[in-house]
Design a protein around this motif. Structure first.
Motif, PDB file in Angstrom:
ATOM      1  N   ARG A   1      -4.428  14.006   8.280  1.00 25.26           N
ATOM      2  CA  ARG A   1      -3.472  13.734   9.364  1.00 25.26           C
ATOM      3  C   ARG A   1      -3.591  12.315   9.936  1.00 25.26           C
ATOM      4  O   ARG A   1      -2.670  11.848  10.593  1.00 25.26           O
TER       5      ARG A   1
ATOM      6  N   ASP B   1       2.241  14.823   9.555  1.00 26.50           N
ATOM      7  CA  ASP B   1       3.001  16.064   9.395  1.00 26.50           C
ATOM      8  C   ASP B   1       2.271  17.099   8.534  1.00 26.50           C
ATOM      9  O   ASP B   1       2.759  18.220   8.366  1.00 26.50           O
TER      10      ASP B   1
ATOM     11  N   GLU C   1       4.862  14.590   3.631  1.00 26.33           N
ATOM     12  CA  GLU C   1       5.215  13.182   3.424  1.00 26.33           C
ATOM     13  C   GLU C   1       5.040  12.752   1.970  1.00 26.33           C
ATOM     14  O   GLU C   1       5.724  11.842   1.496  1.00 26.33           O
TER      15      GLU C   1
END
Length: 147
Positions: free
Chosen positions: A22, A27, A44
């Motif tokens: 993260r 996300d 992502e």
């Protein structure tokens, strides 16, 4: 070790790895509930990660790769769809692609072992791979300080 102790170690390892991911990919999230294909999704990148807490490897010197549990029922390496596996030894994280694990098993001609661990009622089938060999197939390895 009991199932619940194993589960707690697994969740701690997943949280640790998720926290690292993260930092670059906010996300990313952990898949809740029983999901044998992978533990973490990084939207992502469209990547998935399976996290394995293997603190016992510090004592044994081996990484344990499960392939059947109970014996005859595919699990672990045989059912994963994860892009990466991360083994948390309690002192280091070893990032490796599942195909590299399979290659390691084949190159060194490791034989599976059957055993019952902790409070498991059924035996499982695993490969035990020496950590120093496992690392040579890994994408990335690094030590960390436990908190």
């Amino acid at each position: 070790m009991t199932f619940h102790e194993d589960l707690a170690i697994g969740h701690r390892s997943e949280d640790h790895v998720l926290g690292i991911i993260r930092r670059r990919y906010p996300d990313a999230y952990r898949i809740e509930g029983k999901h044998s294909a992978y533990d973490i999704l990084v939207p992502e990148l469209g990547l998935t990660v399976e996290v394995k807490g293997d603190y016992r490897s510090q004592e044994t010197g081996n990484i344990c790769i499960e392939v059947n549990h109970p014996i005859g029922t595919p699990s672990g390496l045989l059912v994963t769809t994860a892009d990466y596996w991360v083994h948390d030894t309690g002192k280091e994280l070893i990032w490796i692609k599942p195909q590299e694990i399979k290659d390691c098993i084949m190159v060194y001609n490791y034989k599976p072992r059957d055993f019952t661990a902790g409070d498991d009622r059924a035996a499982k089938r695993v490969y035990l791979i020496p950590i120093h060999i496992y690392r040579t197939f890994a994408t990335r390895c690094y030590e960390y300080q436990a908190t």
